[in-house]
Design a protein around this motif. Structure first.
Motif, PDB file in Angstrom:
ATOM      1  N   ALA A  36      -5.025  -4.055   7.967  1.00  0.00           N
ATOM      2  CA  ALA A  36      -4.643  -4.066   9.382  1.00  0.00           C
ATOM      3  C   ALA A  36      -5.369  -3.004  10.202  1.00  0.00           C
ATOM      4  O   ALA A  36      -5.333  -3.042  11.438  1.00  0.00           O
ATOM      5  CB  ALA A  36      -3.129  -3.878   9.512  1.00  0.00           C
ATOM      6  N   ILE A  37      -6.037  -2.072   9.547  1.00  0.00           N
ATOM      7  CA  ILE A  37      -6.789  -1.043  10.277  1.00  0.00           C
ATOM      8  C   ILE A  37      -8.010  -1.715  10.901  1.00  0.00           C
ATOM      9  O   ILE A  37      -8.763  -2.411  10.207  1.00  0.00           O
ATOM     10  CB  ILE A  37      -7.180   0.120   9.339  1.00  0.00           C
ATOM     11  N   PRO A  38      -8.204  -1.557  12.211  1.00  0.00           N
ATOM     12  CA  PRO A  38      -9.214  -2.344  12.932  1.00  0.00           C
ATOM     13  C   PRO A  38     -10.628  -2.284  12.366  1.00  0.00           C
ATOM     14  O   PRO A  38     -11.353  -3.276  12.420  1.00  0.00           O
ATOM     15  CB  PRO A  38      -9.187  -1.753  14.345  1.00  0.00           C
ATOM     16  N   GLN A  39     -11.043  -1.167  11.821  1.00  0.00           N
ATOM     17  CA  GLN A  39     -12.411  -1.034  11.333  1.00  0.00           C
ATOM     18  C   GLN A  39     -12.647  -1.728   9.989  1.00  0.00           C
ATOM     19  O   GLN A  39     -13.788  -1.946   9.587  1.00  0.00           O
ATOM     20  CB  GLN A  39     -12.785   0.456  11.191  1.00  0.00           C
ATOM     21  N   VAL A  40     -11.586  -2.083   9.292  1.00  0.00           N
ATOM     22  CA  VAL A  40     -11.713  -2.680   7.958  1.00  0.00           C
ATOM     23  C   VAL A  40     -12.105  -4.151   8.057  1.00  0.00           C
ATOM     24  O   VAL A  40     -11.456  -4.930   8.740  1.00  0.00           O
ATOM     25  CB  VAL A  40     -10.397  -2.537   7.157  1.00  0.00           C
ATOM     26  N   GLN A  41     -13.165  -4.490   7.345  1.00  0.00           N
ATOM     27  CA  GLN A  41     -13.619  -5.872   7.228  1.00  0.00           C
ATOM     28  C   GLN A  41     -13.614  -6.242   5.742  1.00  0.00           C
ATOM     29  O   GLN A  41     -13.860  -5.396   4.892  1.00  0.00           O
ATOM     30  CB  GLN A  41     -15.043  -6.024   7.765  1.00  0.00           C
ATOM     31  N   GLN A  42     -13.329  -7.473   5.445  1.00  0.00           N
ATOM     32  CA  GLN A  42     -13.441  -8.009   4.090  1.00  0.00           C
ATOM     33  C   GLN A  42     -12.666  -7.198   3.047  1.00  0.00           C
ATOM     34  O   GLN A  42     -13.191  -6.884   1.975  1.00  0.00           O
ATOM     35  CB  GLN A  42     -14.913  -8.101   3.674  1.00  0.00           C
ATOM     36  N   PHE A  43     -11.422  -6.865   3.336  1.00  0.00           N
ATOM     37  CA  PHE A  43     -10.601  -6.151   2.345  1.00  0.00           C
ATOM     38  C   PHE A  43     -10.340  -7.069   1.154  1.00  0.00           C
ATOM     39  O   PHE A  43      -9.987  -8.235   1.319  1.00  0.00           O
ATOM     40  CB  PHE A  43      -9.268  -5.713   2.948  1.00  0.00           C
ATOM     41  N   GLU A  44     -10.527  -6.526  -0.046  1.00  0.00           N
ATOM     42  CA  GLU A  44     -10.235  -7.267  -1.268  1.00  0.00           C
ATOM     43  C   GLU A  44      -9.579  -6.330  -2.280  1.00  0.00           C
ATOM     44  O   GLU A  44      -9.901  -5.142  -2.329  1.00  0.00           O
ATOM     45  CB  GLU A  44     -11.512  -7.842  -1.887  1.00  0.00           C
ATOM     46  N   ALA A  45      -8.676  -6.875  -3.081  1.00  0.00           N
ATOM     47  CA  ALA A  45      -8.028  -6.121  -4.154  1.00  0.00           C
ATOM     48  C   ALA A  45      -8.344  -6.808  -5.476  1.00  0.00           C
ATOM     49  O   ALA A  45      -8.409  -8.041  -5.540  1.00  0.00           O
ATOM     50  CB  ALA A  45      -6.524  -6.068  -3.924  1.00  0.00           C
ATOM     51  N   PHE A  46      -8.534  -6.007  -6.517  1.00  0.00           N
ATOM     52  CA  PHE A  46      -8.949  -6.530  -7.811  1.00  0.00           C
ATOM     53  C   PHE A  46      -8.153  -5.904  -8.953  1.00  0.00           C
ATOM     54  O   PHE A  46      -7.716  -4.763  -8.857  1.00  0.00           O
ATOM     55  CB  PHE A  46     -10.437  -6.203  -8.064  1.00  0.00           C
ATOM     56  N   ARG A  47      -8.064  -6.658 -10.047  1.00  0.00           N
ATOM     57  CA  ARG A  47      -7.549  -6.136 -11.312  1.00  0.00           C
ATOM     58  C   ARG A  47      -8.752  -5.940 -12.228  1.00  0.00           C
ATOM     59  O   ARG A  47      -9.589  -6.829 -12.378  1.00  0.00           O
ATOM     60  CB  ARG A  47      -6.569  -7.123 -11.940  1.00  0.00           C
ATOM     61  N   GLN A  48      -8.827  -4.810 -12.858  1.00  0.00           N
ATOM     62  CA  GLN A  48      -9.920  -4.471 -13.766  1.00  0.00           C
ATOM     63  C   GLN A  48      -9.774  -5.243 -15.073  1.00  0.00           C
ATOM     64  O   GLN A  48      -8.685  -5.281 -15.650  1.00  0.00           O
ATOM     65  CB  GLN A  48      -9.902  -2.970 -14.046  1.00  0.00           C
ATOM     66  N   VAL A  49     -10.867  -5.849 -15.552  1.00  0.00           N
ATOM     67  CA  VAL A  49     -10.813  -6.582 -16.814  1.00  0.00           C
ATOM     68  C   VAL A  49     -11.846  -6.085 -17.835  1.00  0.00           C
ATOM     69  O   VAL A  49     -11.821  -6.501 -18.982  1.00  0.00           O
ATOM     70  CB  VAL A  49     -10.993  -8.113 -16.614  1.00  0.00           C
ATOM     71  N   SER A  50     -12.719  -5.207 -17.442  1.00  0.00           N
ATOM     72  CA  SER A  50     -13.744  -4.694 -18.342  1.00  0.00           C
ATOM     73  C   SER A  50     -13.152  -3.703 -19.342  1.00  0.00           C
ATOM     74  O   SER A  50     -12.277  -2.901 -19.007  1.00  0.00           O
ATOM     75  CB  SER A  50     -14.840  -3.993 -17.539  1.00  0.00           C
ATOM     76  N   GLU A  51     -13.666  -3.739 -20.544  1.00  0.00           N
ATOM     77  CA  GLU A  51     -13.261  -2.767 -21.561  1.00  0.00           C
ATOM     78  C   GLU A  51     -14.084  -1.489 -21.470  1.00  0.00           C
ATOM     79  O   GLU A  51     -13.859  -0.546 -22.236  1.00  0.00           O
ATOM     80  CB  GLU A  51     -13.392  -3.392 -22.952  1.00  0.00           C
ATOM     81  N   LYS A  52     -15.013  -1.429 -20.524  1.00  0.00           N
ATOM     82  CA  LYS A  52     -15.892  -0.272 -20.386  1.00  0.00           C
ATOM     83  C   LYS A  52     -15.303   0.824 -19.504  1.00  0.00           C
ATOM     84  O   LYS A  52     -15.902   1.877 -19.342  1.00  0.00           O
ATOM     85  CB  LYS A  52     -17.242  -0.711 -19.820  1.00  0.00           C
TER      86      LYS A  52
END
Length: 102
Positions: A36-52
């Motif tokens: 909702a912050i005006p400057q933010v574009q393309q917000f995405e959230a992720f779950r980590q799946v790498s074992e590294k």
């Protein structure tokens, strides 16, 4: 000076286990507040799946330029989010910011 978009990413681990209701609430609140912050574009959230890596989650967003990124960092909603949610619920994190190469 040419204006170049910034891709801001952070990976993090919460103090809660993945399947806890607190984890779901943190992720939902974070998405609602940050996107909702005006400057933010393309917000995405992720779950980590790498074992590294042992970080569990990630957020990604884009800013039009450095001025937009700075405005985001100083925005009252972001400042409040960091103090009231992030600092209380995130155990550790790594942040990285990229400008696209031409």
């Amino acid at each position: 000076m040419v204006s170049v978009p910034i891709k801001h990413m952070v990976v993090f681990t919460l103090k809660y286990e993945f399947d806890m209701v607190e984890t779901k609430m943190f992720l939902e609140k974070s998405a609602a507040i940050l996107s909702a912050i005006p400057q933010v574009q393309q917000f995405e959230a992720f779950r980590q799946v790498s074992e590294k890596t042992d970080y569990d989650f990630g957020f990604s967003m884009v800013f039009a330029d450095r001025a937009a990124y700075q405005a985001y960092n100083e925005h009252p909603a972001h400042v409040d989010y960091v103090k009231q949610l992030w600092e209380k619920e995130v155990l550790r994190f790594q942040e990285i910011d990229f400008e696209q190469l031409t």
